[in-house]
Motif scaffolding. Structure first.
Motif, mmCIF file in Angstrom:
data_model
loop_
_atom_site.group_PDB
_atom_site.id
_atom_site.type_symbol
_atom_site.label_atom_id
_atom_site.label_comp_id
_atom_site.label_asym_id
_atom_site.label_seq_id
_atom_site.Cartn_x
_atom_site.Cartn_y
_atom_site.Cartn_z
ATOM 1 N N THR A 14 -1.091 16.478 26.953
ATOM 2 C CA THR A 14 -1.904 15.302 27.592
ATOM 3 C C THR A 14 -2.759 15.807 28.544
ATOM 4 N N VAL A 15 -4.239 15.870 28.637
ATOM 5 C CA VAL A 15 -5.178 16.319 30.180
ATOM 6 C C VAL A 15 -4.791 15.198 30.905
ATOM 7 N N PRO A 16 -4.592 14.965 31.943
ATOM 8 C CA PRO A 16 -4.778 13.639 33.069
ATOM 9 C C PRO A 16 -6.476 13.454 32.858
ATOM 10 N N PRO A 17 -6.574 12.190 32.507
ATOM 11 C CA PRO A 17 -7.515 11.044 32.369
ATOM 12 C C PRO A 17 -8.248 11.043 33.779
ATOM 13 N N ASN A 53 -10.457 5.295 30.704
ATOM 14 C CA ASN A 53 -10.114 7.316 29.867
ATOM 15 C C ASN A 53 -10.833 6.862 28.947
ATOM 16 N N ALA A 55 -7.428 14.288 26.560
ATOM 17 C CA ALA A 55 -7.321 13.099 27.678
ATOM 18 C C ALA A 55 -6.913 11.793 26.770
ATOM 19 N N PHE A 56 -7.846 12.196 26.158
ATOM 20 C CA PHE A 56 -7.766 10.523 25.229
ATOM 21 C C PHE A 56 -5.698 10.181 24.793
#
Lengths: 291, 420
Positions: free
Chosen positions: A126-129, A145, A214-215
């Motif tokens: 997961t990409v950091p928001p 986000n 990210a989502f």
């Protein structure tokens, strides 16, 4: 409350679907390429954003930018290494080129998928928001986000619209979709137009990948599903029709969200697939397809 | 076109013959060196799967350094099953027929192990699973012992794990935090069938009323509707049964600030990369493990975890501990059996009484309800509850070995935190 929740979640996911599908349909409309490595490019961008943000300490914004750049680079490689050599090949008969592009992009996508699984495992990332935290919208706790995902997706599509309709290069791009031969006769270099389309495609797909990462998070296992999802939206909207893809993305996004909330999350994608089958039977050209 | 096809056919045939020749030569060379071969079939791209060959290789290196098994060096032969039962079966056949392994250590996925179990019987090749949990693995042995006795269950069964989670929940959630209600949230997989059945039995017994039982698809990417539904039911805790999914439900739980704690099984959380994969969203997630890197479950636990980190740079996932122990158990059984005869090896494995990294391993006998399952309980294997706390896995249960206290993130609202 539930209605508002469905409206908000459906909007965010639909916007993201739209962004993912617009690039896919654009590249088909202008270059005639059904790029089956689409999902792999999205996942590559997301995983790169995760690596830049975490391992290299670039932070959420630096990671996101790095992810988009990687999306663009992989799109260029796809064009330069896979699609262009086939399109220019004298050994492959003209009528077989489409199927060659289809197969080779599929295999290229699998290669990217396996490489990601090998180097970064198939575990989801997961990409950091960029903006963490939640906002309360009339009682519905919504991650900031999620809103950012919708705003950036629609913003990118808006910019594309301005580019296509408001600039000479953009209009040339539209013309290439309708009559590439005529465009060549007018003195335009098709190669440069194709490169422009692949640049736009790379940026859109890179942004879509990073936002998805990210989502909801992505894994190399999602590659096939993401390509299939973009493909379904594009077929539903009408192959090559950008506005059709936008409408279809919102139909798919809201149909899935309604199913997940009102029936069961387990069968989230089933009604969409049934709708797709129905549209293919009744209106094979798709909702807004030209033919 | 026809001539081109036949040329390709001829080329293919030549390549096949050449491959067979090379394979035959390789097989011959391997037999001459006479190492003790152990096949390891695992999901090498998965977070829990990669720990299996890693743990096994570490054990083999240690045993070989100490002189091997009766002078024979252990050779680990790895096969990646890509999380596919059919790939795993092909790997098992290759391990038995071509690589002539003495035994196989296989998979953390119950679906894969259930597919391999009959092959272990047909090919008379002993197999231990270091990570699959389904009770059906040993139930089948009970039903058809003579054919399936070659399979050993080297990890806790789903029912045992559910019981351990219930014991921990009684101490930590019911007695200390006065929780009364729970929602069970498990992924739809072979291992969670018996797990959920036991949860639904044991949770009410400890005083947690089960308000809902959600089985989610392992393909789920958007957990918002699920959390939304659970929040509407207002349980005190979400009891989890997750393995194939883990990162996404955890990250979305944190991003959406779902005010209900998660407690139970989250296999992906057992690997140290989980913190990085979730960007720290794992803070406050409580999960079951047989061993943890900070807890001396036995004198072997911490040295193993340290050696693993030194070699691979990350903490071992849960199946790494058991795979490491399994190699030692197989080596020990080969010594006692005086060779690798499959039936003698099975007899020797049945008599295993080995203190490994997860506790004392004694397989249950032929007459028990679950033959070849691990003996669970005090003096054998007890299990732990571990929590992610600022990038570290900290053991929080049972009290005797706990290294820290359970604490939830600020967005989680328990009755106690509301009262404060």
């Amino acid at each position: 409350m539930l209605t508002l929740q469905i409206l908000i979640d459906g909007f965010a996911i639909s916007s993201l679907y739209a962004l993912g599908a617009v690039g896919f349909t654009l590249i088909f409309g202008v270059c005639g390429v059904l790029n089956l490595s689409h999902g792999a490019i999205m996942v590559a961008a997301a995983v790169a954003a995760w690596v830049f943000a975490g391992t290299y300490g670039a932070g959420p914004v630096g990671g996101a930018l790095g992810g988009v750049v990687v999306g663009l680079v992989v799109a260029y490689v796809t064009y330069g290494l896979i699609v262009r050599p086939i399109q220019r090949s004298r050994l492959i008969p003209h009528e077989e080129k489409e199927i060659f592009v289809l197969t080779s992009t599929l295999l290229w996508g699998i290669m990217i998928q396996e490489a990601i699984a090998y180097f970064f495992t198939s575990n989801p990332k997961t990409v950091p928001p960029v903006i963490p935290g939640v906002i309360n919208i009339a009682g519905v706790r919504t991650p900031t986000n999620e809103l950012l995902t919708a705003v950036v997706s629609l913003g990118a599509i808006g910019l594309l619209w301005v580019l296509v309709n408001g600039t000479r290069r953009g209009r040339a791009l539209l013309a290439a979709a309708i009559n590439p031969r005529g465009l060549t006769l007018l003195g335009f270099e098709l190669d440069r137009i194709y490169l422009l389309v692949w640049t736009i495609y790379g940026l859109l797909t890179g942004i879509a990948g990073v936002l998805l990462g990210a989502f909801l998070g992505v894994s190399s296992d999602n590659v096939g599903t993401l390509t299939a999802s973009a493909f379904s939206i594009v077929v539903l909207g009408g192959l090559g029709s950008v506005s059709g893809s936008l409408v279809a993305a919102f139909v798919v996004g809201y149909l899935e969200t309604c199913t997940a909330y009102l029936v069961s999350p387990t069968i989230r994608t089933v009604p969409v697939l049934l709708l797709l089958v129905a549209v293919v039977y009744v209106r094979p050209q798709g909702l807004l397809g030209r033919r | 076109m026809g001539s081109r096809t036949s040329a390709w056919t001829r080329a293919g045939a030549c390549a096949a013959v050449a491959t067979l020749c090379v394979a035959g030569m390789t097989g011959g060379t391997a037999r001459a060196a006479d190492p003790l071969k152990i096949g390891v079939i695992a999901e090498e791209s998965a977070i829990s799967g990669i720990a299996i060959p890693n743990g096994a290789k570490l054990a083999a290196e240690e045993i070989n350094k100490a002189g091997g098994v009766n002078g024979r060096m252990i050779q680990i032969i790895e096969y990646d099953d890509h999380a596919s039962a059919s790939d795993a079966v092909r790997a098992f056949q290759r391990a038995a027929h071509e690589d002539h392994v003495a035994a196989v250590i296989a998979s953390y996925m119950s679906e894969v192990v259930l597919a391999l179990e009959p092959w272990s019987g047909r090919l008379h090749t002993p197999m231990i699973t270091p990570g699959a949990a389904s009770d059906n693995i040993t139930k089948r042995i009970k039903e058809d012992y003579d054919h399936l006795k070659y399979t050993f269950h080297g990890y806790m069964t789903s029912t045992s794990i559910a019981d351990i989670v219930c014991d921990a929940a009684k101490d930590m959630l019911v007695d200390k935090l006065h929780m009364q209600t729970a929602v069970v949230m498990s992924e739809d997989a072979a291992w969670t069938g018996p797990l959920d059945a036991e949860y639904l039995k044991c949770l009410p017994k400890i005083g947690l009323k089960v308000l809902d039982h959600i089985r989610l698809s392992p393909d789920t990417t958007d957990f918002t509707p699920i959390y939304n539904k659970i929040e509407g039911e207002k349980p005190d805790v979400i009891i989890t049964g997750l393995s194939h999914v883990g990162v996404q439900p955890t990250v979305q739980w944190q991003q959406q600030q779902v005010p209900i704690p998660m407690f139970g099984i989250s296999s992906q959380a057992t690997s140290s990369t989980f913190w990085k994969d979730t960007n720290g969203a794992a803070q406050g997630v409580v999960f079951n493990m047989a061993s943890a890197p900070d807890t001396p479950v036995t004198p072997k636990t911490i040295p193993f975890a340290k050696a693993y980190v030194a070699k691979y740079g990350i903490d071992p996932g849960y199946a790494g501990y058991t795979a490491y122990d399994d190699v030692y158990m197989i080596a020990d059984a080969v010594k006692r059996a005086g060779g690798t005869d499959p039936d003698k090896l099975v007899d020797a494995l049945e008599k295993t009484d080995y203190v490994g990294t997860i506790g004392r391993v004694v397989f249950r006998g032929r007459d028990s309800e679950f033959p070849h399952a691990l003996t669970i309980g005090k003096g054998y294997i007890t299990g732990l509850m571990v929590e992610w706390d600022h990038g570290k896995q900290v053991t929080v249960w049972p009290e005797g070995v706990a290294e820290g206290k359970m604490s939830f993130p600020a967005f989680v609202k328990t009755k106690q935190s509301s009262a404060n």
